[in-house]
Design a protein around this motif. Structure first.
Motif, PDB file in Angstrom:
ATOM      1  N   GLN A 175       0.809  -1.289   0.078  1.00  0.00           N
ATOM      2  CA  GLN A 175      -0.135  -0.072   0.131  1.00  0.00           C
ATOM      3  C   GLN A 175       0.954   1.416  -0.033  1.00  0.00           C
ATOM      4  N   GLU A 176       1.945   1.329   0.873  1.00  0.00           N
ATOM      5  CA  GLU A 176       2.771   2.508   0.835  1.00  0.00           C
ATOM      6  C   GLU A 176       3.467   2.583  -0.447  1.00  0.00           C
ATOM      7  N   TYR A 177       4.077   1.328  -1.075  1.00  0.00           N
ATOM      8  CA  TYR A 177       4.705   1.481  -2.543  1.00  0.00           C
ATOM      9  C   TYR A 177       3.773   2.166  -3.375  1.00  0.00           C
ATOM     10  N   HIS A 178       2.620   1.699  -3.434  1.00  0.00           N
ATOM     11  CA  HIS A 178       1.377   2.526  -4.383  1.00  0.00           C
ATOM     12  C   HIS A 178       1.330   3.892  -4.065  1.00  0.00           C
ATOM     13  N   LYS A 179       1.569   4.365  -2.709  1.00  0.00           N
ATOM     14  CA  LYS A 179       1.335   5.686  -2.571  1.00  0.00           C
ATOM     15  C   LYS A 179       2.659   6.632  -2.975  1.00  0.00           C
ATOM     16  N   ASN A 180       3.577   5.835  -3.385  1.00  0.00           N
ATOM     17  CA  ASN A 180       5.011   6.460  -3.850  1.00  0.00           C
ATOM     18  C   ASN A 180       5.750   6.565  -2.643  1.00  0.00           C
ATOM     19  N   ASN A 181       5.545   5.785  -1.355  1.00  0.00           N
ATOM     20  CA  ASN A 181       6.315   5.947  -0.312  1.00  0.00           C
ATOM     21  C   ASN A 181       7.545   4.640  -0.582  1.00  0.00           C
TER      22      ASN A 181
END
Length: 229
Positions: free
Chosen positions: A100-106
């Motif tokens: 989820q964080e990866y898809h938020k560009n985190n």
């Protein structure tokens, strides 16, 4: 998507429970691989990993967490690297939270922490890890980071035998590439129990301050060996 990398040295006491935990608490379609990187265990850790019959890669490395984690990263195939201590147990659906964080560009971050000990100071220290403060970070909270960002930074600095997690975290904070996932990873307080909470916390603070004032990797290791190891 995720390559889990676990550096171990004589972790026969915890590695079996951890590996089952990782498999039971994730959707395996998100986990590319679990890599256990052994630094020369003599307590049967390697045999335990092999004999579990799980889909886990066991590789060998020179001793030292930075070297072991870099070795695991080089052997990995995932888009996201997830570095985990052998006595730390991430929350249920940890894989989904990371993605989820990866898809938020985190591109990098950790979970908040909970020690498996109810001492009031450790409960307070755990509570503080929910905030995005540099002073509240450490390797026990685990570390996810995209492989591209990890390679761009140059991986873990192998000149640091201790404090290697913090050196990487410093670089991530400097790049403003760090997020705290507000879910608890449970980690062992065994070092606090062995040395005493206040004594160990004092030495950890001292190491942090020494580094702040420019102590070298060798200086930090010397202090650690004298007072903690």
């Amino acid at each position: 998507m995720i390559s889990i990398i676990i550096p171990v040295l004589n972790e026969a006491e915890t590695i079996e429970e951890l590996l089952h935990h990782l498999i039971d608490n994730a959707s395996l379609e998100n986990i590319t691989e679990i890599i256990v990187v052994d630094g020369g265990s003599t307590d049967g850790t390697q045999d335990l990993v092999i004999n579990l019959g799980l889909n886990v890669r066991l590789i060998s490395s020179q001793k030292g967490r930075a070297k072991q984690m870099n070795t695991g990263a080089k052997a990995s195939k995932g888009t996201i690297l997830y570095f985990l201590h052998a006595d730390s147990f991430p929350p249920n659906r940890y894989d989904a939270f990371i993605i989820q964080e990866y898809h938020k560009n985190n591109l990098a971050g950790c979970f908040r922490l909970r020690f498996d000990n109810d001492h009031w100071w450790l409960r307070l220290a755990s509570w503080l890890t929910q905030f995005s403060w540099r002073a509240c970070r450490g390797g026990d909270q685990s570390q996810f980071i995209t492989k591209d960002l990890f390679n761009d930074i140059g991986g873990f600095d192998e000149s640091y035998i201790i404090y290697e997690d913090n050196i990487l975290i410093n670089e991530l904070f400097a790049r403003k590439e760090f997020v705290v996932i507000n879910k608890e990873i449970r980690t062992s307080a065994r070092l606090y129990e062995r040395h005493g909470v206040w004594k160990l916390q004092y030495h950890f603070w001292t190491i942090y301050v020494k580094k702040w004032f420019g102590a070298s990797a060798d200086d930090l290791l010397s202090y650690y060996k004298k007072h903690i190891a």
